[in-house]
Design a protein around this motif. Structure first.
Motif, PDB file in Angstrom:
ATOM      1  N   ALA A   1      16.077  24.065  24.416  1.00 37.82           N
ATOM      2  CA  ALA A   1      15.089  25.009  23.895  1.00 37.82           C
ATOM      3  C   ALA A   1      13.722  24.758  24.524  1.00 37.82           C
ATOM      4  CB  ALA A   1      15.005  24.900  22.383  1.00 37.82           C
ATOM      5  N   THR A   2      13.369  23.476  24.702  1.00 40.98           N
ATOM      6  CA  THR A   2      12.053  23.162  25.258  1.00 40.98           C
ATOM      7  C   THR A   2      11.906  23.679  26.683  1.00 40.98           C
ATOM      8  OG1 THR A   2      12.090  21.161  23.951  1.00 40.98           O
ATOM      9  CG2 THR A   2      10.407  21.314  25.628  1.00 40.98           C
ATOM     10  N   THR A   3      12.940  23.451  27.501  1.00 40.80           N
ATOM     11  CA  THR A   3      12.820  23.921  28.877  1.00 40.80           C
ATOM     12  C   THR A   3      12.800  25.449  28.917  1.00 40.80           C
ATOM     13  OG1 THR A   3      15.172  23.444  29.016  1.00 40.80           O
ATOM     14  CG2 THR A   3      13.711  21.973  30.162  1.00 40.80           C
ATOM     15  N   ALA A   4      13.532  26.066  27.983  1.00 40.09           N
ATOM     16  CA  ALA A   4      13.488  27.532  27.961  1.00 40.09           C
ATOM     17  C   ALA A   4      12.107  28.027  27.548  1.00 40.09           C
ATOM     18  CB  ALA A   4      14.549  28.075  27.026  1.00 40.09           C
TER      19      ALA A   4
ATOM     20  N   LYS B   1       2.537  23.433  15.255  1.00 37.71           N
ATOM     21  CA  LYS B   1       3.287  22.460  16.044  1.00 37.71           C
ATOM     22  C   LYS B   1       2.347  21.583  16.855  1.00 37.71           C
ATOM     23  CE  LYS B   1       7.904  24.162  16.316  1.00 37.71           C
ATOM     24  NZ  LYS B   1       8.770  25.137  16.938  1.00 37.71           N
ATOM     25  N   ALA B   2       1.243  22.159  17.310  1.00 43.31           N
ATOM     26  CA  ALA B   2       0.293  21.368  18.081  1.00 43.31           C
ATOM     27  C   ALA B   2      -0.516  20.432  17.184  1.00 43.31           C
ATOM     28  CB  ALA B   2      -0.646  22.279  18.861  1.00 43.31           C
ATOM     29  N   ALA B   3      -0.264  20.481  15.864  1.00 42.59           N
ATOM     30  CA  ALA B   3      -0.885  19.578  14.909  1.00 42.59           C
ATOM     31  C   ALA B   3      -2.399  19.667  14.895  1.00 42.59           C
ATOM     32  CB  ALA B   3      -0.438  18.133  15.152  1.00 42.59           C
ATOM     33  N   LEU B   4      -2.921  20.892  14.968  1.00 43.41           N
ATOM     34  CA  LEU B   4      -4.360  21.074  14.789  1.00 43.41           C
ATOM     35  C   LEU B   4      -4.700  20.800  13.322  1.00 43.41           C
ATOM     36  CD1 LEU B   4      -5.239  24.406  16.659  1.00 43.41           C
ATOM     37  CD2 LEU B   4      -6.058  22.132  17.194  1.00 43.41           C
ATOM     38  N   VAL B   5      -5.773  20.059  13.076  1.00 47.26           N
ATOM     39  CA  VAL B   5      -6.219  19.862  11.700  1.00 47.26           C
ATOM     40  C   VAL B   5      -6.692  21.219  11.184  1.00 47.26           C
ATOM     41  CG1 VAL B   5      -7.939  18.714  10.263  1.00 47.26           C
ATOM     42  CG2 VAL B   5      -6.824  17.477  12.144  1.00 47.26           C
TER      43      VAL B   5
ATOM     44  N   VAL C   1       5.371  19.010  19.677  1.00 46.15           N
ATOM     45  CA  VAL C   1       3.916  19.066  19.729  1.00 46.15           C
ATOM     46  C   VAL C   1       3.470  19.761  21.011  1.00 46.15           C
ATOM     47  CG1 VAL C   1       1.868  17.657  19.789  1.00 46.15           C
ATOM     48  CG2 VAL C   1       3.746  17.003  18.332  1.00 46.15           C
ATOM     49  N   LYS C   2       4.161  19.409  22.079  1.00 46.85           N
ATOM     50  CA  LYS C   2       3.786  19.962  23.371  1.00 46.85           C
ATOM     51  C   LYS C   2       4.072  21.451  23.431  1.00 46.85           C
ATOM     52  CE  LYS C   2       2.168  17.098  25.333  1.00 46.85           C
ATOM     53  NZ  LYS C   2       2.740  16.271  26.365  1.00 46.85           N
ATOM     54  N   ALA C   3       5.160  21.874  22.794  1.00 46.19           N
ATOM     55  CA  ALA C   3       5.469  23.315  22.794  1.00 46.19           C
ATOM     56  C   ALA C   3       4.346  24.098  22.118  1.00 46.19           C
ATOM     57  CB  ALA C   3       6.793  23.571  22.095  1.00 46.19           C
ATOM     58  N   GLY C   4       3.807  23.539  21.047  1.00 43.74           N
ATOM     59  CA  GLY C   4       2.696  24.198  20.367  1.00 43.74           C
ATOM     60  C   GLY C   4       1.483  24.299  21.275  1.00 43.74           C
ATOM     61  N   ALA C   5       1.142  23.177  21.916  1.00 35.96           N
ATOM     62  CA  ALA C   5      -0.023  23.181  22.811  1.00 35.96           C
ATOM     63  C   ALA C   5       0.202  24.128  23.977  1.00 35.96           C
ATOM     64  CB  ALA C   5      -0.275  21.767  23.317  1.00 35.96           C
TER      65      ALA C   5
ATOM     66  N   PHE D   1      12.789  31.091  21.730  1.00 42.49           N
ATOM     67  CA  PHE D   1      13.187  29.695  21.914  1.00 42.49           C
ATOM     68  C   PHE D   1      12.339  28.744  21.078  1.00 42.49           C
ATOM     69  CE2 PHE D   1      14.880  31.746  25.732  1.00 42.49           C
ATOM     70  CZ  PHE D   1      16.201  31.386  25.564  1.00 42.49           C
ATOM     71  N   TYR D   2      11.160  29.193  20.733  1.00 45.13           N
ATOM     72  CA  TYR D   2      10.279  28.366  19.895  1.00 45.13           C
ATOM     73  C   TYR D   2      10.918  28.158  18.517  1.00 45.13           C
ATOM     74  CZ  TYR D   2       5.619  26.946  18.191  1.00 45.13           C
ATOM     75  OH  TYR D   2       4.552  26.265  17.692  1.00 45.13           O
TER      76      TYR D   2
END
Lengths: 498, 494
Positions: A122-125, A223-227, A253-257, A138-139
């Motif tokens: 899923a991540t590579t997609a 997902k990027a864990a923004l406060v 986390v990286k997918a969110g960013a 894919f997210y």
């Protein structure tokens, strides 16, 4: 062939997953074989893709689901940055996970490795997604495939962590769904276009586009864990070490960013974001997250929790890079996608090793640990120094570009944030380094089991060592062609049309 | 044999073989039932294929045309439904081969009634006139009621009696509407009716009576109260057929009437009312599902919730707004994927009951390790019910959401998304039990492989249905009442 390469890259791990699910729990050798072959194959394919794209080949796969809704997998420069990171680190993490689960304690290993592979698929997609529809597709898949990994241990903590994780991420996903459908009902297609595609609509739909932007950022920000959307990340620490490594460095986390990057650069476009006036807000949130995460990290005695808060802080560098106007800051943000990945994964490998070999989970227990596990702690030291931003390591390159970019954009306050964060980084990482190397051990550590000469099983030792060397290399050889920095420069030049 | 006579087989085959089943004994039962299932499914699929390749099939039974004879008609919508019933019916039949104890009285009772029900459903989908719709609808209800009672428990008999009363009420209301239309126009044929319909009081009254009756049968909120006890107390394959196909059939008739027969009427306000009920169903059904202690009750309340989505087509598909035809394809896709996923969820629950002897959610700990394949199947069905990719539920929900934005009725979008969040809650309540470590006690009985794998096949179809969207749309597009092409403003790409 050009159409199938972007499909093959996610498909390798999908096939691995399908085989592994049907394998017998005890069939360790075959499972290891499947895992390592497909992971290596994926790296090879990515190298192939890399060469192709730098030669100017266009790799695009389209599957039309219904009118105007295509699943598009497309390799552009930005996707390559993320896809190469995930392919490389998947291989490393797979080796580590085999050591972690197969060699010592393990249960439900077929399930674990199956979902592990699905997750990377899923991540590579996501990395290769060519439009917002595909991205969301894919997210969401990533969300559900990581759930069994987070809840893997099955105890009450793990189940609770899984529940918190889903609550946050599926909520974010629902918001994204609404935002993307809304956006599509205004603009029709939502292809990722270098430089953005909303310029014709800004004048007529300013308010709607601003609201949609906010929804997208909140959706990805979970997902990027923004406060204040980061609450799931420290809770999810109960997952096994390879999962934490995957969550923090490669996948979730990286997918969110990455989603925020795509939104800012390839959907809205840097110019439109500036015009809508949303960038200062994004910068403020990112800056607050950077400081807040670091402050919280200071006070954690649990090693993995400290690392988790550090992730909260570090990932926002990427977002900060997107929020500051100008190519230099963009380079800083982009390159940090790669750098944060290799630095953080090293640290989680180290945390896993300490817990696995000596049952050390707290910072206060780490006195003198460097004598018992020198290579592990040397890797940690490298990663920590890089994270703080000591030249010439990876983290320094990111921070330098971010700071320079802020000055170019005449936003000097960002430099203050970076300096403050650097000091805080030092304040929570250096004590660990100090304890490990310079303090006397409080207790006698158990010697390595079975009379091994190495400090821990090689499957658990090589991955952190390798990624630590990558951290060094990414800094020292930053000026070489095809280094993460050079690649980030290429992306930034294209985004700004320079 | 002409192509249009293909239409007879999905109806005739199960009806004839079902009747023969009454006379069959011993191991011929299994043989004959398998033959009936495969034959019915294949003939349904061949109708689908024929419709996709050429166009609407019309067959005059015995050579008698309208208005005297019976006319069977399969357009895109009917073909999609026929294909759905073929697939789900086949899997239910295969599953049932080992579900009932061989040679038992239950087995002997199940097959003929189930085949009659199945034949009735297929007949309903290809009916060309409103009276045959009534007849087949009755056939379906009269098949469903004894099948529920087959479970033999006190709850099941009580639930089936309640269902009987409400089903009769619904049918009566529908029949009354049919009578009004016949009195007014003297025709029953769907196509003929749509040409002569005029907006006057009688017609509105007929429409209201027919829709009202069908809403009871389709268990649309607040007439849903009979459904959860009935669907949860029936034997697993019956629950699957009821929740998957039978309620969908009632929805199918409403959709058929509104979009094919009565499009000339001014229905926007009534559509909003039904939309409101749909929203109520989505939220209330989802909320109730979260509260349930038993797996089958949870799945049954999930049906109540998901049916609400189907009825959103009535307010969202507005022919005045360009592109809102996407609501039509969205709701039919949703109906198909819900039917498959729901049948799958009930069949999976049946395996759990067979193995553990109960379906209390809190005591299904560790099922993930003991019954991994069935757990996967349930999870796949869950992905569909939650509307996550790559399931058909995702695509359907996306289309409905899009229509909500295009027609400027964003509040339906809010409900659609909230319904999805409720589904996350009730599905993961079950899945997280499966994730936990099992208790020491070993399973009581081994799960039969036929049951396990038939559920898994259905689950794989359910979860990957999103990829088949082009195929479904190509069939659905045959003589569609609205344009399936969505609105896409020109994008000025640099």
């Amino acid at each position: 062939m050009n159409a199938w390469l972007p499909v093959l890259i996610p498909a390798t791990s999908l096939i691995a997953a399908l085989i592994i699910f049907f394998l017998d729990e005890e069939n360790r050798r075959l499972r290891t074989f499947v895992n390592l072959t497909t992971a290596s194959l994926k790296v090879l394919l990515v190298v192939f893709l890399f060469v192709g794209v730098s030669r100017g080949e266009d790799y695009r796969f389209t599957l039309s689901l219904f009118f105007g809704f295509d699943i598009v997998l497309h390799a552009d420069a930005l996707s390559l940055l993320f896809v190469s990171l995930s392919a490389l680190l998947w291989l490393v993490t797979t080796i580590y996970a085999i050591g972690y689960l197969d060699v010592s304690h393990g249960h439900d290993r077929s399930r674990f490795f199956g979902f592990f592979s699905l997750c990377v698929s899923a991540t590579t997609a996501i990395a290769l997604a060519g439009n917002l529809f595909t991205f969301l597709f894919f997210y969401e898949l990533l969300t559900i495939t990581t759930y069994p990994l987070v809840a893997h241990r099955g105890g009450p903590d793990a189940i609770k962590a899984g529940r918190v994780y889903l609550l946050y991420t599926l909520g974010g996903g629902a918001l994204l769904l609404v935002a993307i459908v809304w956006l599509k009902s205004i603009v029709g297609a939502a292809e990722f276009v270098t430089g953005g595609m909303l310029i014709p609509f800004v004048a007529s739909h300013q308010t709607e586009l601003t609201i949609i932007f906010t929804m997208l950022i909140i959706g990805f920000g979970v997902k990027a864990a923004l406060v204040p959307l980061h609450g799931w990340l420290p809770v999810a620490m109960v997952a096994p070490a390879p999962v934490s490594a995957l969550l923090h460095a490669v996948a979730v986390v990286k997918a969110g960013a990455f989603g925020i990057m795509r939104t800012v650069y390839d959907v809205y476009g840097a110019g439109v974001c500036t015009e809508l006036g949303v960038r200062p807000w994004l910068a403020a949130v990112a800056a607050f997250t950077i400081i807040y995460g670091s402050v919280r990290a200071l006070r954690q005695d649990d090693f993995k929790r400290r690392l988790a808060y550090s992730t909260v802080s570090q990932v926002s560098y990427i977002i900060l890079g997107a929020a500051i106007i100008g190519p230099v800051a963009t380079i800083g943000g982009l390159v940090h996608i790669f750098h944060q990945g290799i630095m953080k994964i090293t640290m989680f490998f180290v945390a896993g090793n300490l817990a696995e070999e000596l049952h050390i989970k707290k910072v206060s227990q780490m006195n003198g640990i460097g004598r018992r596990m020198p290579i592990t702690m040397a890797s940690f030291t490298i990663a920590a120094c890089a994270m703080i931003g000591i030249p010439p390591m990876a983290g320094f390159i990111s921070k330098w570009n971010l700071g320079l970019g802020a000055i170019v954009a005449e936003q000097e306050w960002v430099v203050a944030v970076l300096l403050g964060s650097t000091m805080l980084n030092a304040a929570y990482f250096l004590p660990i380094v100090y304890r490990a190397w310079f303090k006397e051990p409080d207790v006698e550590f158990d010697p390595p089991q079975n009379g091994r000469s190495l400090e821990i099983h090689p499957y658990l030792l090589i991955p952190p060592l390798f990624t630590a060397l990558c951290v060094l290399a990414a800094g020292i050889f930053a000026g070489m062609p095809f280094s993460p920095l050079e690649w980030a420069k290429l992306i930034a030049l294209r985004e700004y049309g320079l | 044999m002409t192509q249009s006579s293909l239409l007879i087989w999905p109806v005739l085959l199960p009806l004839v073989l079902g009747t023969m089943m009454f006379l069959t004994r011993g191991r011929f039962v299994l043989l004959l039932s398998l033959a009936a299932a495969v034959g019915t499914a294949l003939s349904s699929f061949s109708v689908c294929r024929a419709v996709q390749q050429s166009s609407t099939l019309v067959h005059e039974v015995g050579g008698w045309g309208t208005p005297l004879g019976i006319v069977l008609r399969a357009d895109g919508l009917a073909a999609v439904m026929l294909g759905l019933s073929g697939l789900v019916g086949l899997i239910i039949s295969v599953y049932s081969l080992t579900y009932f104890k061989s040679g038992s009285r239950k087995e002997h009772m199940f097959w003929p009634i189930w085949l009659l029900l199945w034949g009735g459903l297929n007949g309903l989908f290809v009916s060309g006139d409103i009276f045959n719709l009534y007849v087949t609808l009755e056939l379906v209800s009269l098949g469903a009621i004894p099948l529920i009672a087959l479970a033999g428990t006190h709850d099941a008999i009580k639930a089936s009696l309640r269902y009987l009363l409400l089903a009769l009420l619904g049918s009566m209301s529908y029949l009354f509407g049919v009578g009004l239309l016949y009195m007014r126009f003297g025709v029953l044929d769907l196509a003929m009716l749509s040409n002569v319909i005029t907006p006057d009081l009688t017609v509105y009254a007929a429409l209201a009576l027919m829709t009202g009756g069908l809403i009871i049968k389709a268990a649309l909120f607040p007439m849903h109260f009979w459904l959860p006890p009935a669907h949860s107390s029936a034997p697993a394959p019956v629950s699957a057929a009821l929740s998957g196909l039978v309620v969908t059939a009632s929805f199918y008739i409403v959709a058929r009437l509104w979009f094919y027969v009565f499009p000339a009427l001014e229905l926007a306000k009534l559509g909003q009312l039904i939309g409101l009920l749909g929203c109520g169903a989505i939220l209330w059904g989802g909320w109730q599902a979260i509260q349930q202690e038993r797996l089958k009750m949870l799945v049954a309340y999930s049906t109540v919730s998901q049916l609400g989505y189907l009825f959103l087509v009535f307010p969202l598909c507005n022919t005045a707004v360009e592109g809102s035809g996407i609501a039509w394809s969205g709701s039919i896709l949703f109906a198909v994927s819900h039917a498959i996923a729901k049948a799958c969820a009930f069949l999976a629950a049946g395996v759990f009951i067979k193995v553990y002897g109960h379906d209390s959610i809190s005591e299904l700990r560790g099922a993930g390790r003991q019954l991994p394949m069935v757990t996967f199947a349930f999870a796949f069905a869950g992905v569909n019910l939650m509307g996550l990719p790559p399931s058909g539920g995702f695509v359907g929900k996306w289309m409905l959401l899009k229509a909500a934005f295009l027609t400027g009725q964003w509040w339906y979008g809010v409900v659609i998304v909230c319904g999805g969040l409720l589904a996350f809650c009730y599905i993961f309540r079950v899945l997280e039990q499966f994730m936990t470590a099992p208790d020491a006690s070993a399973p009581m009985e081994k799960a039969p492989a036929v049951m396990t794998y038939s559920v898994l096949v259905l689950a794989v179809v359910a979860v990957s249905l999103g990829f088949y969207t082009p195929v479904l749309l190509s069939i659905l597009g045959v003589d569609s009442p609205v344009s399936l092409v969505s609105f896409a403003p020109e994008v000025l790409l640099p």
